[in-house]
Motif scaffolding. Sequence first.
Motif, mmCIF file in Angstrom:
data_model
loop_
_atom_site.group_PDB
_atom_site.id
_atom_site.type_symbol
_atom_site.label_atom_id
_atom_site.label_comp_id
_atom_site.label_asym_id
_atom_site.label_seq_id
_atom_site.Cartn_x
_atom_site.Cartn_y
_atom_site.Cartn_z
ATOM 1 N N ARG A 27 0.837 -1.206 0.000
ATOM 2 C CA ARG A 27 0.000 0.000 0.000
ATOM 3 C C ARG A 27 0.868 1.251 0.000
ATOM 4 N NH1 ARG A 27 -2.308 -3.911 3.071
ATOM 5 N NH2 ARG A 27 -4.435 -4.527 2.542
ATOM 6 N N ARG A 29 -4.574 -9.574 -3.993
ATOM 7 C CA ARG A 29 -5.473 -9.029 -5.004
ATOM 8 C C ARG A 29 -5.496 -7.500 -4.987
ATOM 9 N NH1 ARG A 29 -9.179 -11.264 -8.028
ATOM 10 N NH2 ARG A 29 -9.063 -13.226 -6.864
ATOM 11 N N ASP A 30 -5.488 -6.898 -3.798
ATOM 12 C CA ASP A 30 -5.604 -5.440 -3.746
ATOM 13 C C ASP A 30 -4.346 -4.731 -4.232
ATOM 14 O OD1 ASP A 30 -4.013 -6.031 -1.575
ATOM 15 O OD2 ASP A 30 -5.079 -4.741 -0.173
ATOM 16 N N LEU A 55 -5.398 -4.522 -8.151
ATOM 17 C CA LEU A 55 -6.671 -3.894 -8.523
ATOM 18 C C LEU A 55 -6.504 -2.381 -8.646
ATOM 19 C CD1 LEU A 55 -9.308 -5.760 -6.321
ATOM 20 C CD2 LEU A 55 -8.916 -6.008 -8.775
ATOM 21 N N GLY A 56 -7.084 -1.834 -9.683
ATOM 22 C CA GLY A 56 -7.089 -0.388 -9.844
ATOM 23 C C GLY A 56 -5.794 0.210 -10.345
ATOM 24 N N GLY A 57 -4.809 -0.620 -10.644
ATOM 25 C CA GLY A 57 -3.536 -0.113 -11.144
ATOM 26 C C GLY A 57 -3.218 -0.687 -12.505
ATOM 27 N N THR A 94 -2.035 -3.157 -15.389
ATOM 28 C CA THR A 94 -2.124 -4.606 -15.498
ATOM 29 C C THR A 94 -0.719 -5.212 -15.425
ATOM 30 O OG1 THR A 94 -1.912 -4.600 -17.893
ATOM 31 C CG2 THR A 94 -4.154 -4.397 -16.978
#
Length: 311
Positions: free
Chosen positions: A249, A282-283, A286-288, A290
């Motif tokens: 994160r 997974r997080d 996600l949202g970034g 590929t």
Amino acid sequence: MAPWRDDAMPVAPRPPVALAVPNVSEGRDAATIHALVEACEVPGVRVLDVHSDPDHHRSVISLAGEPLALQDSLVDLAAACVDRIDLRRQRGAHPRTGALDVVPIVAFDDDGIGLASEIALGLAGRLATEIALPVFLYGAVATSSDRTRPRDFRRDGLEGLAHLVDEGGLVPDAGPPRLHPSAGAVLVGVRPPLIALNVWLPDATLTEARTIAARVREAGGGLPGVRALGLYLPEAGMAQVSMNIEDHRAAPPALVIAAVRAEAERLGVEAGDAELVGLIPRDAVLGGPTPSAMRISGFRPGQVIDPTGVA
């Protein structure tokens, strides 16, 4: 009295699922790697992923299962490592302290630390009594604030650790008071999910790889929670920046890979593909970008781990 019915009984809760990522000091002999993976395959445990590297001379095995079954799997793996790996004849690019080198039990969040710690401490006791291996604890179960990460035990190499133990400067948390003559010691810990990433440097020298690693790791003023080594791997015929991301994160994989590429460009060095070792939460994807956009070669959807469905 009404007849007894199965559907009238409450549904038994699903046993908790735990995740472990043992690292073994064998990455070259296919028969040995197969035997080690086979030792992990006990009822109640799934082998999620196996990543072997001949230059690092190391395999990373990702396991998920019921807590007690996971302990059984790891004890069987330890016994197989003692039987098949002799560190006195083994050399590889990756630092190591044991045949079964490190066994992290993964706690996905603070709520998972309790269960992961129970598994780790129970495993340490079983490795000590059933396999006669010395065990050092790290991470959330560390017994010393001076040694909370695997690198704290590896800093002087296997010989340095053996000397420290022989002189009484460090006492194993469980097991015999000396390292095993051929299998060393086992590091057992509890940690959050960790992402292991490598970035290849096809035309770089070892010095350039080390310079890039020094600039991107936290200790060199780089990204938070990033550990990095610059290596030259003869089998692959090229250099590599080998990294652990301890907090995805704070330092997402895309940012870390981009930082390596930027530092390589500053040196006039080409940065090649990236490589994921083991699993990724997974997080973290996600949202970034590929995996293909990040140029992670060989990426498989099965490498994405979800704490709600690891087994």
